[in-house]
Design a protein around this motif. Structure first.
Motif, mmCIF file in Angstrom:
data_model
loop_
_atom_site.group_PDB
_atom_site.id
_atom_site.type_symbol
_atom_site.label_atom_id
_atom_site.label_comp_id
_atom_site.label_asym_id
_atom_site.label_seq_id
_atom_site.Cartn_x
_atom_site.Cartn_y
_atom_site.Cartn_z
ATOM 1 N N UNK A 126 0.922 -1.053 0.106
ATOM 2 C CA UNK A 126 -0.214 0.087 0.089
ATOM 3 C C UNK A 126 1.284 1.833 -0.331
ATOM 4 N N UNK A 127 1.876 1.058 0.508
ATOM 5 C CA UNK A 127 2.662 2.295 0.636
ATOM 6 C C UNK A 127 3.429 1.868 -0.778
ATOM 7 N N UNK A 128 3.979 0.985 -1.360
ATOM 8 C CA UNK A 128 4.327 1.213 -2.323
ATOM 9 C C UNK A 128 5.950 1.242 -1.844
ATOM 10 N N UNK A 129 6.269 0.429 -1.258
ATOM 11 C CA UNK A 129 7.258 -0.344 -0.512
ATOM 12 C C UNK A 129 8.270 -1.557 -1.495
ATOM 13 N N UNK A 130 8.738 -1.442 -2.189
ATOM 14 C CA UNK A 130 8.986 -3.051 -2.539
ATOM 15 C C UNK A 130 9.467 -3.660 -1.278
ATOM 16 N N UNK A 131 9.190 -5.229 -1.158
ATOM 17 C CA UNK A 131 10.158 -5.683 -0.265
ATOM 18 C C UNK A 131 10.836 -7.203 -1.177
ATOM 19 N N UNK A 132 11.653 -6.926 -1.310
ATOM 20 C CA UNK A 132 12.520 -8.175 -2.667
ATOM 21 C C UNK A 132 12.876 -9.213 -1.516
ATOM 22 N N UNK A 133 13.055 -10.587 -2.058
ATOM 23 C CA UNK A 133 13.272 -12.100 -1.918
ATOM 24 C C UNK A 133 14.668 -12.076 -2.028
ATOM 25 N N UNK A 134 14.860 -12.432 -0.108
ATOM 26 C CA UNK A 134 16.575 -12.239 0.079
ATOM 27 C C UNK A 134 17.272 -13.552 -0.502
ATOM 28 N N UNK A 135 18.797 -13.580 -0.191
ATOM 29 C CA UNK A 135 19.108 -14.774 -0.808
ATOM 30 C C UNK A 135 18.638 -16.081 0.349
ATOM 31 N N UNK A 136 19.228 -15.728 1.483
ATOM 32 C CA UNK A 136 18.331 -16.532 3.043
ATOM 33 C C UNK A 136 17.494 -16.569 2.598
ATOM 34 N N UNK A 137 16.294 -15.885 1.938
ATOM 35 C CA UNK A 137 14.618 -16.418 1.858
ATOM 36 C C UNK A 137 14.763 -17.479 1.224
ATOM 37 N N UNK A 138 15.250 -17.623 0.033
ATOM 38 C CA UNK A 138 15.663 -18.581 -0.723
ATOM 39 C C UNK A 138 16.643 -20.063 -0.168
ATOM 40 N N UNK A 139 16.987 -19.285 0.721
ATOM 41 C CA UNK A 139 17.494 -21.182 1.020
ATOM 42 C C UNK A 139 16.925 -21.719 2.376
#
Length: 197
Positions: A126-139
């Motif tokens: 809603x705030x148009x703030x991106x939340x990219x997926x981190x490398x650790x999150x992929x692991x």
């Protein structure tokens, strides 16, 4: 402009979205086989469907980007399909006591993080703030899926690979630790934006 609804409908039925829909359909099938009366073939069937669904999690996003077939529906449904699959399998494994005792805490950490990050992403969107997926999150996702695969195989897996269930429980704890870390990381990254809405 008259054709725009038709184009939107076509985007909703492209291959990446079909893979995502398939992942949603896989959820009740995996759970049904997990609740099937004790029989090795039911466990292996649940594992096969789960593995196919987990593989589509990689390919739907990859193909959508590679073929420029990204859609609003796909972006919304993809994380929902992932969370439905993980949550349903964790609950089914807890119900049949494949996950039991202290290991339930690992499942609780994973479920709580999924809910927390989903809410956080929606808030920041809603705030148009991106939340990219981190490398650790992929692991984290990779370890989580492998852990659930071992646990789905359960007793049938133990007959082929001794201690398969124990390996799954150990990996579930590793996934829970990574889950806690990535959840905290997302919270920390979004801290500056909390209260902006």
């Amino acid at each position: 402009m008259a054709n725009s609804p038709a184009r939107a409908a076509n985007r909703n039925w492209n291959l990446p979205n079909l893979l995502t829909y398939g992942r949603v359909v896989a959820v009740p099938l995996v759970v049904a086989f997990l609740f099937w009366p004790a029989d090795p073939w039911a466990r292996w069937s649940a594992l096969a469907i789960f593995a196919a669904a987990a593989i589509t999690d990689f390919f739907d996003g990859y193909l959508a980007r590679a073929w420029s077939q990204q859609s609003s529906l796909g972006r919304m449904l993809d994380p929902i399909a992932d969370k439905l699959l993980v949550a349903a399998v964790l609950l089914a494994l807890a119900a049949d006591r494949t996950i039991a005792g202290p290991s339930l805490w690992a499942a609780i950490v994973i479920l709580c993080r999924e809910i927390l990050v989903s809410g956080l992403r929606e808030y920041l969107a809603e705030l148009r703030v991106p939340v990219p997926v981190t490398a650790v999150a992929k692991w984290k996702t990779g370890v989580q899926m492998v852990a659930l695969g071992f646990l789905i195989a359960g007793p049938a897996g133990d007959a082929v690979l001794p201690y398969a269930t124990e390996i799954g429980v150990g990996l579930l704890w590793v996934a829970a630790i990574l889950t806690f870390y990535t959840g905290w990381d997302y919270m920390r990254a979004s801290y500056d934006h909390v209260g902006d809405a």
